[in-house]
Design a protein around this motif. Sequence first.
Motif, PDB file in Angstrom:
ATOM      1  N   GLU A   6      71.528  38.356  26.503  1.00 54.69           N
ATOM      2  CA  GLU A   6      71.230  38.764  25.124  1.00 54.69           C
ATOM      3  C   GLU A   6      72.493  38.913  24.279  1.00 54.69           C
ATOM      4  O   GLU A   6      72.418  39.271  23.116  1.00 54.69           O
ATOM      5  N   GLU A   7      73.640  38.621  24.867  1.00 62.67           N
ATOM      6  CA  GLU A   7      74.917  38.749  24.166  1.00 62.67           C
ATOM      7  C   GLU A   7      75.655  37.415  24.136  1.00 62.67           C
ATOM      8  O   GLU A   7      75.388  36.526  24.929  1.00 62.67           O
ATOM      9  N   VAL A  20      65.903  35.604  22.404  1.00 58.22           N
ATOM     10  CA  VAL A  20      66.488  36.565  21.464  1.00 58.22           C
ATOM     11  C   VAL A  20      67.742  36.013  20.774  1.00 58.22           C
ATOM     12  O   VAL A  20      68.084  36.439  19.666  1.00 58.22           O
ATOM     13  N   CYS A  36      71.506  29.040  19.413  1.00 64.87           N
ATOM     14  CA  CYS A  36      71.292  29.669  18.106  1.00 64.87           C
ATOM     15  C   CYS A  36      70.431  28.802  17.188  1.00 64.87           C
ATOM     16  O   CYS A  36      69.901  29.290  16.198  1.00 64.87           O
ATOM     17  N   SER A  96      67.316  34.516  17.053  1.00 64.50           N
ATOM     18  CA  SER A  96      67.091  35.505  15.991  1.00 64.50           C
ATOM     19  C   SER A  96      68.275  36.448  15.830  1.00 64.50           C
ATOM     20  O   SER A  96      68.610  36.847  14.725  1.00 64.50           O
ATOM     21  N   LYS A  97      68.943  36.751  16.913  1.00 66.55           N
ATOM     22  CA  LYS A  97      70.045  37.715  16.865  1.00 66.55           C
ATOM     23  C   LYS A  97      71.341  37.118  16.313  1.00 66.55           C
ATOM     24  O   LYS A  97      72.089  37.799  15.611  1.00 66.55           O
TER      25      LYS A  97
END
Length: 162
Positions: free
Chosen positions: A120-121, A151, A49, A154-155
């Motif tokens: 992505e999770e 991703v 992150c 940003s997510k």
Amino acid sequence: MDSVGAEGLLAGASLLSRPAEEFGNDPSVEAMWAMKAMEHAEVYFNILCSVDPKFLKLTPHDDQIYSLFRDKFPDFKVKNMKENDLKSEDAKKEWRPYCEQFKGVVEDYSFGTLLRLNCEEDYSEDNSILVTRIQFYAIELARNKEGFNDVIRSKFSAKKKS
């Protein structure tokens, strides 16, 4: 983990360095391994992150781990996997020689480590699987180098800061 306390965690850490044969199926040791795996997962996800994954160095052997992984598994889809990709009998036969070549090279290569099935999770009960540390490194290095983990920053970075 908070209920265990600092002394309990220190005692647990020293226990985890003992030979596995000494413990049999001791549930307290299994719980300590689970806590250690979850702690590793949290730290790694927080790093994802915060930092561009392309620049992450996970071990001193990253290049070797990645190149041997892609030599052995050129078409392995690291973005979104199923448990059978790693745990079926055929998959185990394929992965075992890959993993064993890192014995004595990569510290804790066979430790149980949590891996996200869908990169992505976040880690969750449905999106996590227990694999060996070297499988984690191989897949996460591929995700980082091939841009699949991009991703995450940003997510999730805004959620992790709050």
